[in-house]
Design a protein around this motif. Structure first.
Motif, PDB file in Angstrom:
ATOM      1  N   PHE A 251       0.836  -1.349   0.047  1.00 37.87           N
ATOM      2  CA  PHE A 251       0.022   0.013  -0.132  1.00 37.87           C
ATOM      3  C   PHE A 251       0.848   1.435   0.070  1.00 37.87           C
ATOM      4  O   PHE A 251       1.660   1.432   1.050  1.00 37.87           O
ATOM      5  CB  PHE A 251      -0.669  -0.060   1.205  1.00 37.87           C
ATOM      6  N   ASP A 252       0.920   2.021  -1.108  1.00 41.87           N
ATOM      7  CA  ASP A 252       1.536   3.019  -1.309  1.00 41.87           C
ATOM      8  C   ASP A 252       1.021   4.523  -1.098  1.00 41.87           C
ATOM      9  O   ASP A 252       0.113   4.712  -2.075  1.00 41.87           O
ATOM     10  CB  ASP A 252       2.683   3.015  -2.499  1.00 41.87           C
ATOM     11  N   PRO A 253       0.857   5.092   0.169  1.00 42.37           N
ATOM     12  CA  PRO A 253       0.027   6.119   0.075  1.00 42.37           C
ATOM     13  C   PRO A 253       0.211   7.253  -1.075  1.00 42.37           C
ATOM     14  O   PRO A 253      -0.851   8.010  -1.655  1.00 42.37           O
ATOM     15  CB  PRO A 253       0.254   7.019   1.500  1.00 42.37           C
ATOM     16  N   GLU A 254       1.224   7.435  -1.578  1.00 43.25           N
ATOM     17  CA  GLU A 254       1.459   8.365  -2.719  1.00 43.25           C
ATOM     18  C   GLU A 254       0.636   7.955  -3.799  1.00 43.25           C
ATOM     19  O   GLU A 254       0.380   8.866  -4.513  1.00 43.25           O
ATOM     20  CB  GLU A 254       3.163   8.737  -3.080  1.00 43.25           C
ATOM     21  N   ALA A 255       0.798   6.578  -4.267  1.00 44.38           N
ATOM     22  CA  ALA A 255       0.150   6.134  -5.457  1.00 44.38           C
ATOM     23  C   ALA A 255      -1.232   6.417  -5.238  1.00 44.38           C
ATOM     24  O   ALA A 255      -1.978   6.687  -6.435  1.00 44.38           O
ATOM     25  CB  ALA A 255       0.466   4.516  -5.515  1.00 44.38           C
TER      26      ALA A 255
ATOM     27  N   ALA B 207      -7.235   0.501   7.499  1.00 41.11           N
ATOM     28  CA  ALA B 207      -6.294   1.058   8.684  1.00 41.11           C
ATOM     29  C   ALA B 207      -5.076   1.962   8.076  1.00 41.11           C
ATOM     30  O   ALA B 207      -5.111   3.161   8.288  1.00 41.11           O
ATOM     31  CB  ALA B 207      -5.987  -0.071   9.365  1.00 41.11           C
ATOM     32  N   HIS B 208      -4.645   1.514   6.865  1.00 41.85           N
ATOM     33  CA  HIS B 208      -3.473   2.057   6.221  1.00 41.85           C
ATOM     34  C   HIS B 208      -3.735   3.273   5.633  1.00 41.85           C
ATOM     35  O   HIS B 208      -3.216   4.190   5.784  1.00 41.85           O
ATOM     36  CB  HIS B 208      -2.804   1.110   5.075  1.00 41.85           C
ATOM     37  N   ALA B 209      -4.967   3.294   5.004  1.00 39.39           N
ATOM     38  CA  ALA B 209      -5.717   4.607   4.405  1.00 39.39           C
ATOM     39  C   ALA B 209      -5.893   5.464   5.508  1.00 39.39           C
ATOM     40  O   ALA B 209      -5.689   6.755   5.102  1.00 39.39           O
ATOM     41  CB  ALA B 209      -6.601   4.129   3.504  1.00 39.39           C
TER      42      ALA B 209
ATOM     43  N   GLY C  30      -3.985   9.311   6.236  1.00 45.60           N
ATOM     44  CA  GLY C  30      -4.832  10.474   6.270  1.00 45.60           C
ATOM     45  C   GLY C  30      -5.467  10.738   4.873  1.00 45.60           C
ATOM     46  O   GLY C  30      -5.879  11.688   4.423  1.00 45.60           O
ATOM     47  N   LEU C  31      -5.875   9.365   4.189  1.00 47.64           N
ATOM     48  CA  LEU C  31      -6.154   9.559   2.752  1.00 47.64           C
ATOM     49  C   LEU C  31      -8.053   9.500   2.800  1.00 47.64           C
ATOM     50  O   LEU C  31      -8.375   9.635   1.700  1.00 47.64           O
ATOM     51  CB  LEU C  31      -5.823   8.328   1.916  1.00 47.64           C
ATOM     52  N   VAL C  32      -8.638   8.841   3.963  1.00 39.47           N
ATOM     53  CA  VAL C  32     -10.002   9.051   3.733  1.00 39.47           C
ATOM     54  C   VAL C  32     -10.845  10.130   3.834  1.00 39.47           C
ATOM     55  O   VAL C  32     -10.439  10.750   4.728  1.00 39.47           O
ATOM     56  CB  VAL C  32     -10.499   7.837   4.735  1.00 39.47           C
ATOM     57  N   ASP C  33     -11.756  10.479   2.755  1.00 34.89           N
ATOM     58  CA  ASP C  33     -12.334  11.714   2.852  1.00 34.89           C
ATOM     59  C   ASP C  33     -13.894  11.466   3.539  1.00 34.89           C
ATOM     60  O   ASP C  33     -14.385  12.336   4.132  1.00 34.89           O
ATOM     61  CB  ASP C  33     -12.520  12.209   1.374  1.00 34.89           C
TER      62      ASP C  33
END
Ligand SMILES: NC(=O)c1ccc[n+]([C@@H]2O[C@H](COP(=O)([O-])OP(=O)(O)OC[C@H]3O[C@@H](n4cnc5c(N)ncnc54)[C@H](OP(=O)(O)O)[C@@H]3O)[C@@H](O)[C@H]2O)c1
Length: 190
Positions: free
Chosen positions: A105-109, A130-132, A136-139
């Motif tokens: 899981f690459d947050p930048e990708a 959990a990774h997302a 801080g990626l979840v809107d």
């Protein structure tokens, strides 16, 4: 910019599967299914943990699912039309179309997908989610709370994340399910 949405059907005590791994109690009835279909219609990409993908791929590989009702056919068509990204270190190959496997899981990708995607993205599978959340990626969180307490199992939300949320919408259904749509205001590890 596309939104990343965490969508889950959970028990009142916050589990997506009970201690035996069962989640038959989470199966939506016709009214809830129709609502879910409309909610998912604008989604262009599903991000899945490998286990969640394995429970969802029947929407393409098992034609008897779509044959069960018009709502289930509608969902099968929506699901098949969307792109899927499956996170797994073990899955040798995808068994559905429009599907690619990522080994980490690459947050930048994911940020790049959010910037370039023309349609919203959902993320499913509590371990992956959990990774997302931590990145801080979840809107938005779309939670369907079902009228059951199962006492333990797979938590729908990760344990070591603190989130402040704003309620955007809610809806109650005849079978006692409640839909809650929250926007995330901020996230940080506790
Ligand atoms: N309530 C409902 O409506 C509903 C619907 C469907 C399913 N469920 C339940 O939901 C649960 C699925 O959640 P889960 O937390 O067990 O699984 P999940 O998040 O869907 O999948 C976990 C798997 O995803 C992969 N993964 C996770 N993070 C990764 C990373 N950073 N990099 C690479 N791969 C990664 C790993 O696969 P590998 O092991 O291959 O590396 C890991 O074992 C199951 O218990 C299922 O029964 C509930």
């Amino acid at each position: 910019m596309a939104k990343l949405i965490y969508s889950a059907i959970a028990s009142l005590d916050g589990y997506t599967a009970d201690e035996a791994g069962n989640f038959d109690w989470a199966a939506p009835d016709e009214e809830v299914h129709g609502f879910i279909n409309d909610l998912e219609r604008p989604v262009g990409t599903y991000l899945y943990g490998r286990r969640m993908y394995e429970t969802m791929l029947g929407w393409e590989t098992d034609p008897t699912l779509a044959d069960q009702s018009p709502h289930m056919r509608d969902f099968a068509e929506l699901w098949q039309a969307a792109d899927k990204v499956v996170y797994s270190t073990t899955l040798p190959a995808a068994s559905t179309a429009r599907t690619r496997i990522e080994r980490a899981f690459d947050p930048e990708a994911v940020r790049r997908i959010k910037t370039t995607a023309g349609r919203d993205i959902t993320v499913g599978g509590p371990e992956l989610v959990a990774h997302a959340f931590k990145a801080g990626l979840v809107d938005e969180c779309h939670l369907f709370v079902t009228p059951i307490v199962v006492g333990g199992g797979k938590q729908s939300l990760p344990g070591n994340v603190r989130l402040e949320l704003e309620l955007l919408d809610d809806r109650r259904f005849g079978n006692g399910t409640v839909f809650l749509r929250y926007r995330t205001r901020s996230s940080r590890r506790s």
